[in-house]
Structures are given as C-alpha cells and as structure tokens.
Design a protein around this motif. Sequence first.
Motif, short mmCIF file in Angstrom:
data_model
loop_
_atom_site.label_atom_id
_atom_site.label_comp_id
_atom_site.label_asym_id
_atom_site.label_seq_id
_atom_site.Cartn_x
_atom_site.Cartn_y
_atom_site.Cartn_z
N ILE A 1 0.84 -1.21 0.00
CA ILE A 1 0.00 0.00 0.00
C ILE A 1 0.87 1.25 0.00
O ILE A 1 0.61 2.21 -0.75
N ALA B 1 -0.99 3.62 5.46
CA ALA B 1 -0.99 2.25 4.95
C ALA B 1 -1.13 1.25 6.10
O ALA B 1 -1.89 0.28 6.03
N PHE C 1 -4.83 1.37 7.47
CA PHE C 1 -5.82 0.70 6.63
C PHE C 1 -5.71 -0.82 6.77
O PHE C 1 -6.72 -1.51 6.93
N ASP C 2 -4.49 -1.34 6.72
CA ASP C 2 -4.33 -2.79 6.82
C ASP C 2 -4.76 -3.29 8.20
O ASP C 2 -5.36 -4.36 8.31
N PRO D 1 -13.67 -3.35 3.97
CA PRO D 1 -12.82 -2.37 3.30
C PRO D 1 -13.47 -1.01 3.06
O PRO D 1 -12.81 0.02 3.20
N TYR E 1 -12.00 2.39 4.43
CA TYR E 1 -11.75 3.44 3.43
C TYR E 1 -12.34 4.77 3.93
O TYR E 1 -11.68 5.81 3.89
N PHE F 1 -3.71 8.12 -1.12
CA PHE F 1 -4.16 6.81 -0.64
C PHE F 1 -5.53 6.46 -1.24
O PHE F 1 -5.72 5.37 -1.79
N ASN G 1 -5.86 5.21 -4.85
CA ASN G 1 -5.31 3.91 -5.22
C ASN G 1 -5.94 2.72 -4.50
O ASN G 1 -5.52 1.58 -4.71
N ILE G 2 -6.92 2.97 -3.65
CA ILE G 2 -7.53 1.88 -2.88
C ILE G 2 -8.95 1.63 -3.35
O ILE G 2 -9.73 2.56 -3.52
N ARG H 1 -8.54 2.60 -11.40
CA ARG H 1 -7.70 3.47 -10.58
C ARG H 1 -8.21 4.91 -10.63
O ARG H 1 -8.51 5.44 -11.69
N SER I 1 -12.24 5.00 -6.78
CA SER I 1 -12.24 4.00 -5.72
C SER I 1 -13.62 3.54 -5.27
O SER I 1 -13.79 2.40 -4.84
#
Length: 324
Positions: A97, A201, A204-205, A219, A223, A242, A245-246, A270, A273
């Motif tokens: 990420i 990153a 989020f994870d 998710p 987000y 961020f 790209n998520i 992309r 999101s």
Amino acid sequence: PEAVTISSFDPVRREVAKRAMARLVVDGRIHPARIEKLIEDARAEVEQVIREEGERAAYETGVHGLHLEVLKLLGRLKFRTSYGQNQLSHAIETAHIAGMIAAELGADVNLAKMGGLLHDLGKVKIPDEILNKPGKLTSEEFSIIKMHTTYGYNLILNAKNLDKTHALIAYQHHESFDGSGYPLGIKEEEFIEQAQIISIADKFDALTADRVYRRSFPPHEAYEMCAASGNYLFKEHIVNAFLYNIAAYPSGSLVEINNGYIAVVIDTPRGYSTFPRVKLLFDQNHRQLAEPQEVSLAEAGNLFVTKVLTVEEIRALQSKASQG
C-alpha cells in the motif's frame, strides 16, 4: 490427558519447542541426549524458516539491499502476532500500500516499501502477552507497546545498509498530523513525509484485519475512516493519494446499487475507488436477471453503491434464486 501444553513468552522459542515436542512424541525415545538433539534440529530448522521468510517478504514487495541480519529480524515476524494479526503479513501488505501511495505522490517507492516492511520491526522486543492481550491494555502496558517505535529506530539505525531516514520512518509512523500521536507528539512539518505514507498504509491494513478485541472492518468502512482523517491524523495530500489507489469494494463483493439492483464487483478503475465495474445479477425486486449485465459505475454517471450486502442478505438472495 493426551495433550501437551507449550508456553513461552518468546514466540520463536515456542515454535522451536513445538517442533521438537512433535518429533519427540513420534520418536518415543525420551532421554536427555535425544531431547537435546531434537531441540537443536528444531532450532536450526526454525532459523532457516526465519531467513527464508525474510527473503520472501523482501522479494514479494520488490525491496532490495536488505542485509541478512535485517532479513532475519524481518523473518522473525512470521512467528509474531500483534492483537491477533500476523506481523509479517501485515508488514508485507503495508509495504504494498505504501508503495502505491509513494508512486502517486512521486516519492521514493523503494523507500516507502522498505519503510512498510520494517515499520513494526521493534515489536520483536515487545512481550507476546502484551501484544496479544484480548482485553484493554493498562496505561503501563500501552507505554510498553509504544516502545516498539524506539526499539525499531535503534534496530534499524544499527543495521547495515540502512540509514537514519529508514530509522525515522519506524520511529515516527505513529505520529499524527495534529500532534496526538507518539512517541513524541510532534505534528505537521516536524516529521518526515515517508512516515505519514507508512502510517496511513499501516492504519488501513490494521482496520481490515481481525484483532483479538474486534472483528475486521469491511474495506469500504476502513476506506471511509481513512478518508475522514485528512488534516487530522494525516496530511490531506497523502490521504488523497491513498484514496486514489484503494478499492473501497474488493472484487467479488455483492453490493446494492442506488437503482435497487444487486451486483457483484468485478474490479475498480484506478482513481475511481468508490465506483467499481460491476455485473448486475438481480433487479430491484431481487429477481435474478436472465442475462447478467456489466456496468461501469464510473462511466454511468448516475449510479453508485449504496451498501455492501451482509451474509444474511446474501443467503436470502441465494435461497430466493434456488426457489426460482
């Protein structure tokens, strides 16, 4: 009666003991010399696994130049969990990420990936019973947890082929834009940007993983939580990179569209999101379509996801479909 309990505050030593005990039970020869031999064999085997796991993590993330001793420290995370989440898996996901965010910002991608891999290295020095305590941490225990940033800084600073920038990323990845983070409570321009990239990153994870004290957030909820943290926890432009790209809705998710149709997410372009490409499966009355239709919500203009279906709602749809 037919079980052996193995306990150790060191997860690596616990893994060695588990492997040695398993072989001892199969072998059946219980005497000191044999026990010592099996322990030595198990220790050598675990050390090899640690090295291989460190190398695998670096290979998977495209990170080059890590010294063998750093790879071994990284590999030890294979046997570490933090709040129930495997630390090596978390490091790898954070690196992926962070690399995407850095690429979007035109920052150093390899540095971001390396920072993601190594950001929690200091947790190898935190007692396992605190890292995985199911209940609320005491103030003293939380103070010990917070030390992982300092431990990581020192480990990285003293490692070969790494420098102070790598160490500062580990040290500052829990600092916040508004100064509410740790270990120093610094804010805004006082910390390096790469630490903020790794921080969002990491967040989020962590949100999308099960923890011992809570279930993972879907998710799209994680987000939204990250989206709301601009100029609060993170710099606004880092949050925007961020979000760009998520995918808020992972492939395979069943979602309801604002026209009432039910669809499965195919993929997400992309930069869009929250507007995935979907395949419509059921109409607004939840009748199965004879021919599923692909629709790009990004191109449709007036269509968007209103919710992600729960397990119960999916089962109800499946039941209705099976009944014709």
